[in-house]
Scaffold this motif. Structure first.
Motif: not given
Length: 179
Positions: A132-143
């Motif tokens: 899910v961390t990788r998924l959100l990153t691919r969707l351009h979400f920022r940590h």
């Protein structure tokens, strides 16, 4: 009720016929490992998915993620609060690793920003949930940060990482990167 479609998926309100499969994957320990619901997941909670609430209403609104033939793969959700919403995704084990979560969330994000006019989307996840961390990153979400041992979950203190995306940052071309 709003139904979202993608090249491979239909994101629609839950139906009574979905509930046995929904309850089964919600009770799968591998699926539930990083999720906040209690185990065993009760049938009464599954029944609540038939609420008929519209996407964008305040509070959690779940939608079934299915193949065109009606096979339930999982669910996505928005927890709207004013001009912002938390989003979530859960897929049955057999549906994981095939790009379905990315495709369903892409449609949900586009709807949240373009149709609902939301300003910001965010997700709180267990940082050990690397897919899910990788998924959100691919969707351009920022940590945005990680709260260390911030909640008690399944017998241990657990971290929570927050990811977010502003409507002004959402520059997604719907024809690219669906998988």
């Amino acid at each position: 009720m709003t139904t979202l479609t993608t090249p491979r998926l239909i994101v629609r309100p839950f139906r009574e016929a979905d509930l046995p499969a929904f309850t089964a994957y919600r009770n799968d320990p591998a699926v539930a490992r990083y999720q906040g619901w209690a185990l065993p997941y009760p049938a009464e909670a599954a029944q609540a998915m038939l609420s008929g609430r519209a996407l964008g209403e305040d509070g959690w609104v779940q939608r079934a993620v299915t193949l065109p033939d009606g096979t339930l793969l999982g669910d996505v959700a928005l927890n709207t609060h004013g001009p912002q919403a938390e989003l979530g995704v859960t897929l049955a084990t057999h549906a994981q690793g095939r790009g379905y979560a990315h495709e369903a969330l892409t449609a949900l994000i586009a709807h949240a920003f373009a149709v609902l006019g939301l300003h910001r989307l965010h997700a709180g996840i267990d940082p050990r949930n690397e897919p899910v961390t990788r998924l959100l990153t691919r969707l351009h979400f920022r940590h945005e940060g990680t709260h260390i041992q911030s909640y008690w979950h399944r017998g241990e203190w657990t971290d929570e990482a927050t990811y977010a995306l502003l409507r002004s940052e959402w520059t997604h071309d719907p024809t690219q990167d669906l998988h």
